[in-house]
Every structure is written in structure tokens, then in C-alpha cells.
Design an enzyme around this catalytic site. Structure first.
Site: not given
Ligand code: ATP
Ligand code: MG
Length: 549
Positions: A36, A262, A272
Site C-alpha cells: 500500500e 511476519r 509504516k
Molecule cells: P505495516 O504494518 O508496516 O504498515 P503493511 O502490512 O500494512 O505494513 P503493506 O504495504 O500492506 O504493509 O504490505 C505489503 C506486503 O508486505 C504485504 O503482503 C504484507 O503482508 C508484507 N509485510 C508487511 N510487513 C511485513 C513483515 N514484517 N514481515 C513480512 N511481511 C510483511
Molecule cells: Mg497494510
């Protein structure tokens, strides 16, 4: 794509192997990385990138880069370019570059299909009322009074929602599933909401937007994704993912969602939103501050993509959440750098040394090896003369037990030069050390002696030709306090100056070296100029972390 194959296997690859064997998707393997665009990517995303792109490489398939831009208010296009840079820096190439928002028309049609099949309805309950109706883990939910609207009425109302007849929150579209389901996600979840907001891609074409749980499976299906890898929090959403695809009914072999744990790291907060706060509040110096766990930050710090990929391989893919020791990441960085980075002599908190028996106007060029680990890296010439600097840590006026470096009366090896004995400490009026008067043994030029051994070897810098540099010694941004809570580390950046051997003057932005006996450093890509060299500490030389081989 990255050169080396991702050799490691894991439970996800086991699933894919079986699907290939059964020809579930023929020979096709297509994954996606769906960020995102609401912040910079962090090391957790690197794990997901390595897994998704690495899986594609392993199976000769592809991986799409798809922006999950279905939420108009949180997104910012500043991030898009950064995300692409990060993926490329990690060494990967996407098959297609896509935007979820390009599918809004098709998603709308899918919603209409659900209404026509009697599987979705327009609901007038407020957000709060919907929550109250939802029930709990132990109690079933209550059906909405709007649940049994006719198909015609639902079609008309949904069309009106789209036309902008209603205000935000006035109505939503919900899937009609089961308010008594033990899985709360299946209790008539909201699949479309009204948001009168400008979207970066579709501008004001839409005032209704699909919810993640509805949009994501459709995005995957449209692209023909075979294995949709996501993190564990979505495990309970998988039945809804499958339900949406089955209910819409357009795809004979729909993609399957697979969850993995994760990545969490000690001394690190990966969210983020949290990282954006650090940037907005000026706690750090931007998203690419070398202390940040963002990919932009570790890149500027000096980590290599090879080390990050190696780390992601070594931690493997887990089905249960856990926290990985950040020492493992650092060990991977050291392992990579030690085979490709040359040594340079650099001293901090310098103390001047005068070799009283060395000729005053003489300078000799000593040949010093560039790397202990890799002899092929050859050697370089380093000037040596009567006045030198040693590191503040390498002298003690009153040595503690087992201190083998320089102290009055002690003889040590100056690396690549001579045996040197400290005879006298000359002080300034305020009691600080002005210089150390030493003598050298000309017979020990090779750094060896036929007659005696010394216990300490230290490095040095020739005073006349020394280059002054700025050094930024980084420590963890986050540390645990006594209650186990993460706090900002007030010592996360210690800036000092140092003296370096002349060759340092040639360092270009982004060059990496080992400061001999001190650590790995990189010339800051933004701050290093022709005249001023600023070095970031990538990682120290030693750690207590034991790598499992
Ligand atoms: P954050 O919680 O840090 O904002 P998010 O999951 O909302 O991260 P996205 O942009 O939605 O961020 O994530 C893109 C991809 O990265 C998704 O498939 C998510 O599952 C993966 N991802 C995000 N954080 C992790 C992590 N700590 N370990 C493994 N994969 C991750
Ligand atoms: Mg997200």
C-alpha cells in the site's frame, strides 16, 4: 532478477510443489508483492519481497508489483517511486507493474454480480450499529434489518451510492454470508463503503471504494495470481477470500491465499505508521535516516542487497510469529562485507605519537595488506614518518589488567610497520595528553622480530598526510527499557571526527571500507563530497551473535 537462486525450501514451496504435481494451475507460478503506497518499505517488506520474487525465480514464474491503492485517503505518490527503488535495489524485477485501482470497474461489476445472486445487500446501519450487531467470539451476531432487501432495491441503492447520492457512512454494501459464523469475518462483512475523496489514479470518478477483503482476492484473480502469499493476521480472512472468489464465480481455478509469519526484529519497530511518526516529528532525519529499519535507511547505512537476501533466506519462512535477533541480520552484513571490502587505517580520539629515534624529514611508504580474509585484494602503500596518530582507545596511561596495547614502558606492533615502545607521556598544562614519546626498532620493519614477540598490534595514521573525516557511529534506534518497553535510544547516533590514511580522500559517496579493527563504514551517499568525507558505521566488527551454520 537476483543472480543466485533462492535455494532454501519451505512450507510454501511444498504447497507449490504439490500444486505443480497436480497441475492445479498447469505449470504456472505467479505471485505478487502488493504494497500500500502509504509509507516507505521496511525490512519486514524485504522478507515478503524476497519470498514472493524468490519463489517466482525458483519456479521460473513471475511476480507482479501491484500497488494496493484502494484506500484514497491514506496514499501518497511520493512513496511509489521509493517502493520501486527498493525492490530494484534488492535485485528483483517485476513481471508486471499494476495498480489495484485500475480494477475498480471490474470490482464494481463483481459487486453487482453478488447483489444479483442475492449474496450482497445495501445496509443503512451506521458503523457503530454494525459493530453492535456483530456479536462476539462466543455469541452470534444479529442480522441487519436491511438484510432482506430485494435484489432490485439493492441494485438501485448501490447504483445510487455510486452516483454520489449519499454521504460518507450513510450506506454500505455488505456480503450476505452468516451472522452466526464462528468466524467474525464471515458475519456479513462490509465490502463497499462511501468515501467522497479524490483518488490519485481515478480522481473523482468514484465515491465508493471496495474494502480490502473484497478487493484483494479479485485483484489476485484478475491477474491470474496462483499463490497469494500474505502475513498471518490474514489467516482468519482466508475463508472470506475464498468465499468472494467462489461467490463471484468468474474464475474456474481461483488463486489461493497462503499465510506466513511476519518478520519481527529485536530493537526494531516495523510499522509504516510508527515510522512515519518518527519522520514527521523529526526524531530521525527522514525515511532514509541510516538508523531507520526502512530499506532506504539500511541502504544509506551501507547494508548490501546480498546481505539482506541472505538474511531473508536464513530466517526461512515460519508459520508462527516470533522475533528474530537483529544480530543475525548484522552477522549477514559482516559475512558479506568481509569478502569484498578493503581495510583503511582510521583513528578516533587521536593521540599523537612522536618516534624520537626516527629521522625528521623521512617518510617511507609501507606496503599494507588490504584484507586479512581475502589475500587477492592485494596491498596498498601507506606513508609512515616520525609523527603519527594512534586511536584514543589504544593507549592507557595506567593500563588495566590484560591490556596489551600502548602504555608507558610497553612495546607493541604498529600494524604493517615497526615495533614501537612508549617511553614518555608529555602533558598539556590542563593535564591532557599532548603526545607520546616513543622509539622504534628499525630491525622490525616487516612487522616481525627474530628475537622477541609482542602481544599487541595497533593501527596508526601518519600525521603529516592524515585526512580529517566525519564519522557517524550508529547504534540501535530503539532499546528496551527495564519494563521491556521499546524506547528511543538517546545514543543512537554519536558523531565524531577522525584521522584517516591518505587513500580515504579518494572515497566516493557509497564506497564501503573496513576501518581496521573498528568496523565497516560507508561514505554517506548524500553528505560525502570531494572535500568532506562523512562515514556511516554500517556495523561493528564483532558481535556476541553465534551464527548457526
Ligand atoms: P505495516 O504494518 O508496516 O504498515 P503493511 O502490512 O500494512 O505494513 P503493506 O504495504 O500492506 O504493509 O504490505 C505489503 C506486503 O508486505 C504485504 O503482503 C504484507 O503482508 C508484507 N509485510 C508487511 N510487513 C511485513 C513483515 N514484517 N514481515 C513480512 N511481511 C510483511
Ligand atoms: Mg497494510
Amino acid at each position: 532478477m537476483a543472480e543466485e537462486k533462492t535455494t532454501g525450501t519451505n512450507f510454501i514451496h511444498a504447497i507449490i510443489d504439490k500444486d505443480l504435481e497436480n497441475q492445479k494451475y498447469g505449470d504456472k507460478v505467479l505471485t505478487r508483492f502488493p504494497p500500500e503506497p502509504n509509507g516507505y518499505l521496511h525490512i519486514g517488506h524485504a522478507k515478503s519481497i524476497c519470498l514472493n520474487f524468490g519463489t517466482a525465480i525458483k519456479y521460473n514464474g513471475g511476480c507482479n508489483l501491484r500497488y494496493d491503492d484502494t484506500n484514497p485517503v491514506k496514499e501518497d505518490m511520493e512513496y511509489v517511486e521509493a517502493i520501486e527503488d527498493d525492490v530494484r535495489w534488492l535485485g528483483f524485477t517485476w513481471k508486471e507493474h499494476l495498480w489495484a485501482s485500475d480494477y475498480f470497474d471490474e470490482m464494481y461489476e463483481c459487486a453487482v454480480t453478488l447483489i444479483e445472486k442475492g449474496l450482497a445487500f445495501v445496509c443503512d446501519l451506521t458503523g457503530e450499529e454494525i459493530r453492535q450487531h456483530r456479536g462476539t467470539l462466543t455469541e452470534p451476531g444479529k442480522e441487519s434489518p436491511y438484510r432482506n432487501r430485494s435484489v432490485e432495491e439493492n441494485l438501485r441503492l448501490f447504483e445510487e451510492m455510486r452516483e454520489g447520492k449519499y454521504a460518507d457512512g450513510e450506506k454500505v454494501l455488505r456480503a450476505k454470508i452468516d451472522m452466526a459464523s464462528p468466524n467474525i469475518n464471515m458475519r456479513d462483512p462490509v465490502i463497499y463503503r462511501i468515501a467522497h475523496a479524490e483518488h490519485h489514479n481515478t480522481a473523482d470518478k468514484w465515491c465508493i471504494y471496495p474494502m480490502y477483503d473484497f478487493a484483494h482476492p479479485i485483484e489476485d484473480a484478475i491477474e491470474g495470481i496462483t499463490h497469494s502469499i500474505c502475513t498471518l493476521e490474514f489467516e482468519d480472512h482466508r475463508p472470506l477470500y475464498d468465499w468472494v472468489l467462489q461467490a463471484v464465480g468468474k474464475w474456474p481455478t481461483p488463486p489461493q491465499q497462503i499465510e506466513f509469519a511476519r518478520l519481527n526484529l529485536t530493537n526494531t519497530i516495523m510499522s509504516k505508521r510508527y515510522l512515519k511518526n518518527l519522520v514527521d516529528e523529526g526524531v530521525v532525519d527522514g525515511w532514509d535516516d541510516p538508523r531507520m529499519p526502512t530499506i532506504a535507511g539500511i541502504r544509506r547505512r551501507g547494508y548490501t542487497p546480498e546481505a539482506v537476501r541472505d538474511f531473508c533466506d536464513r530466517i526461512g519462512v515460519a508459520k508462527a510469529n516470533s522475533t528474530v535477533d537483529i544480530g543475525l541480520l548484522e552477522a549477514c552484513v559482516r559475512d558479506d562485507l568481509k569478502t569484498r571490502v578493503e581495510n583503511r587505517n582510521v583513528v578516533e580520539n587521536p593521540i599523537k605519537v612522536v618516534i624520537t629515534n626516527y629521522p625528521e624529514d623521512q617518510t617511507e611508504e609501507l606496503e599494507i595488506e588490504n584484507s586479512k580474509e581475502v589475500p587477492e585484494m592485494g596491498s596498498r602503500k601507506v606513508p609512515f614518518s616520525r609523527e603519527l596518530y594512534v586511536d584514543g582507545d589504544d593507549f592507557m596511561e595506567e593500563p588495566v589488567k590484560k591490556y596489551f596495547r600502548l602504555f608507558p614502558g610497553n612495546e607493541v606492533r604498529f600494524k604493517g610497520a615497526y615495533f614501537i615502545t612508549c617511553n614518555e607521556v608529555v602533558k598539556n598544562e590542563d593535564g591532557s595528553i599532548r603526545e607520546l614519546l616513543c622509539t622504534y626498532d628499525p630491525e622490525t620493519r616487516s612487522g616481525e622480530s627474530q628475537t622477541r614477540k609482542v602481544k599487541g598490534t595497533i593501527h596508526w595514521v601518519d600525521a603529516k598526510t592524515a585526512v580529517k573525516i566525519k564519522i557517524r557511529n550508529y547504534d540501535y534506534l530503539m532499546i528496551e527499557d527495564e519494563n521491556g518497553e521499546m524506547q528511543i535510544n538517546p545514543q543512537s547516533l554519536v558523531e565524531t571526527e577522525g584521522f584517516a590514511e591518505p587513500l580515504i580522500a579518494e572515497a566516493a559517496p557509497g564506497d564501503r571500507v573496513q576501518f581496521f579493527r573498528k568496523g565497516y563504514y560507508m561514505a554517506d551517499p548524500k553528505l560525502t563530497t570531494e572535500d568532506e568525507k562523512v562515514f556511516n558505521r554500517i556495523v561493528g566488527l564483532k558481535s556476541s551473535f553465534k551464527m548457526k551454520k
